[in-house]
Scaffold this active site. Structure first.
Site, PDB file in Angstrom:
ATOM      1  N   CYS A 133       0.830  -1.211   0.000  1.00 47.30           N
ATOM      2  CA  CYS A 133       0.000   0.000   0.000  1.00 47.30           C
ATOM      3  C   CYS A 133       0.859   1.253   0.000  1.00 47.30           C
ATOM      4  CB  CYS A 133      -0.919  -0.004   1.225  1.00 47.30           C
ATOM      5  SG  CYS A 133      -2.000   1.443   1.347  1.00 47.30           S
ATOM      6  N   CYS A 164       0.126   5.793   7.452  1.00 49.24           N
ATOM      7  CA  CYS A 164      -1.203   5.402   7.931  1.00 49.24           C
ATOM      8  C   CYS A 164      -1.080   4.486   9.147  1.00 49.24           C
ATOM      9  CB  CYS A 164      -1.951   4.694   6.803  1.00 49.24           C
ATOM     10  SG  CYS A 164      -3.584   4.098   7.287  1.00 49.24           S
ATOM     11  N   CYS A 216      -2.162  -0.051   9.346  1.00 50.87           N
ATOM     12  CA  CYS A 216      -1.319  -1.243   9.237  1.00 50.87           C
ATOM     13  C   CYS A 216       0.053  -0.951   9.828  1.00 50.87           C
ATOM     14  CB  CYS A 216      -1.147  -1.668   7.774  1.00 50.87           C
ATOM     15  SG  CYS A 216      -2.645  -2.312   7.004  1.00 50.87           S
ATOM     16  N   PHE A 236     -22.229 -12.103  26.340  1.00 48.00           N
ATOM     17  CA  PHE A 236     -21.825 -11.002  25.458  1.00 48.00           C
ATOM     18  C   PHE A 236     -22.227 -11.376  24.027  1.00 48.00           C
ATOM     19  CE2 PHE A 236     -18.837 -11.392  28.983  1.00 48.00           C
ATOM     20  CZ  PHE A 236     -18.870 -10.136  29.552  1.00 48.00           C
ATOM     21  N   GLU A 280     -26.941 -10.305  26.605  1.00 45.08           N
ATOM     22  CA  GLU A 280     -26.322  -9.140  25.982  1.00 45.08           C
ATOM     23  C   GLU A 280     -26.702  -7.884  26.764  1.00 45.08           C
ATOM     24  OE1 GLU A 280     -24.562  -6.239  24.107  1.00 45.08           O
ATOM     25  OE2 GLU A 280     -24.076  -8.340  23.724  1.00 45.08           O
ATOM     26  N   CYS A 290     -10.433 -10.961  21.495  1.00 48.89           N
ATOM     27  CA  CYS A 290      -9.640 -10.175  20.548  1.00 48.89           C
ATOM     28  C   CYS A 290      -8.434  -9.552  21.233  1.00 48.89           C
ATOM     29  CB  CYS A 290     -10.505  -9.087  19.893  1.00 48.89           C
ATOM     30  SG  CYS A 290     -11.224  -7.915  21.061  1.00 48.89           S
TER      31      CYS A 290
END
Length: 414
Positions: A66, A72, A75, A279, A299, A372
């Site tokens: 890129c 940026c 990434c 969740f 949730e 995550c």
């Protein structure tokens, strides 16, 4: 300016070098590089440097794909070859597990995602005298990179950018920053202008014209999303069930990533017949498990729970019970968990420490963690391990190519 040799990579992806006085972190350095760099400040116990030139590339360095890479902030690792990138990313997980005395032998092969597959982006925008800047921020800065290409996002999102610049030029927000969130759904793009706009006739007309010009499914505005135009419901399909998520509702980053996570969760649950999905969001895992399994979906966000309930009712999935409950404030108790065969939890990046404390003293035979954040997963996993749960497997899923973020699915069993 100093000359340095990059020795290794840190958890943030920075190259690590040393001189006579200590550690120097060099963003976008690759192991083996000989670089010219300028020291710019302190970071922790070390110093930070700006990469000025690669004097001699190391064996792992490749040409980034890129044109925006290096400026940026989207990434961090396009300059690494595939093998070195994979080793670095797996090492993040290995180190997180090691810090909590959770063995790395349970780590399975990393599942990777194709490029140009991410279906949601949140851009920064600023209207200036010479036009609208729209894109991602520079790393560690509020300066916006005016994006013209991106190798991680779905093409439909990139194709929208020029039209968005034209729209933002016409809206009354001069010299004010705003965010713009775009989600690609199966029925079209879902746009959220995260800015408080006046709803006068001129503004509403411009928004309506834009929605038609670019064929949006839905358009929302406001710091808290207020839907202003629905041309058709923006839908995603979870195991045959059509769901319309709220504008700020959670979705997995890519359809391919979602499919991989669902398969891993299904494999982890196996033959359990009474499951809690904690969740639960808008039902990614609940609908995948609801065939032949009783699912309690919990949730905390009202709008996400409402979307889940609406989809459940339309699809007549009576095996899913939905409870609106903030698990960070009021976790399910060990007594409430006692009737379950398995529990899935997929919390925000901060993890689920309070809920995990109750899981640790429960009788649930199987727990599937989706995370995550390897660091908070390892913290929560150590609590379960100390309580007698065995960590059976950890499968990393690289939903965020060229970044330091890593998804995973782990299976614990008593």
């Amino acid at each position: 300016m100093v000359e340095l040799t990059i020795e290794s990579l840190g958890a943030r992806g920075d190259g690590i070098a040393h001189d006579g006085t200590g550690t120097i972190y060099v963003p976008h350095g690759a192991p083996g590089d000989r670089v010219a760099a300028t020291l710019t400040g302190k970071r922790g116990d070390g110093r930070l440097a700006r990469l000025d030139a690669v004097l001699r590339p190391g064996p792992d360095r490749v040409e980034p794909s890129c044109r925006h890479f290096g400026l940026c902030g989207g990434c961090a690792m396009q300059h690494l070859n595939g093998r070195a990138y994979k080793d670095w990313k797996l090492n993040i997980l290995c180190q997180a597990l090691a810090r909590r005395d959770l063995g790395s032998t349970v780590i399975k092969e990393m599942i990777t995602m194709p490029t140009a597959s991410r279906r949601r982006a949140r851009f920064a925008a600023l209207r200036m005298r010479n036009g609208v800047q729209l894109g991602f921020n520079e790393s560690g800065s509020h300066k916006i990179i005016n994006l013209t290409e991106c190798h991680i996002l779905r093409p439909a999102i990139i194709d929208l950018l020029d039209g968005l610049r034209g729209l933002l030029t016409d809206l009354p927000a001069q010299n004010k920053r705003a965010d713009v969130q775009v989600t690609e759904t199966e029925t079209g793009l879902d746009l959220w202008l995260v800015a408080d706009l006046p709803h006068d006739a001129q503004t509403d007309m411009r928004l309506a014209d834009f929605a038609q010009e670019v064929d949006l499914a839905r358009l929302s505005t406001g710091k808290r999303p207020e839907v202003v135009i629905v041309r058709r419901a923006p839908q995603v399909t979870f195991t045959g069930v059509a769901v319309t998520p709220p504008p700020d509702g959670f979705l997995q980053a890519s359809r391919a990533g979602e499919a991989a996570l669902v398969r891993l969760v299904q494999d982890g649950v196996a033959d359990a017949t009474n499951v809690a999905d904690l969740f639960a969001g808008v039902g990614t895992f609940s609908f995948a498990l609801a065939r032949g399994t009783k699912v309690k979906a919990v949730e905390g966000a009202d709008d996400q729970a409402e979307a889940l309930i609406a989809a459940r009712n339309t699809a007549r999935r009576s095996g899913i019970e939905v409870e609106v409950r903030d698990l960070e404030r009021r976790a399910l108790s060990a007594k409430e968990l006692s009737t379950l065969d398995a529990v899935i939890f997929d919390p925000p990046r901060a993890g689920a420490a309070r809920q995990v404390d109750n899981l640790a003293v429960s009788t649930v035979p199987k727990i599937i963690a989706v995370s995550c954040n390897p660091a908070t997963f390892a913290r929560d996993g150590a609590i379960l391990a100390d309580a007698g749960y065995q960590l059976q497997s950890v499968t990393p899923v690289d939903q965020f190519p060229w970044s330091r973020h890593l998804e995973l699915v782990a299976v614990f069993q008593r």
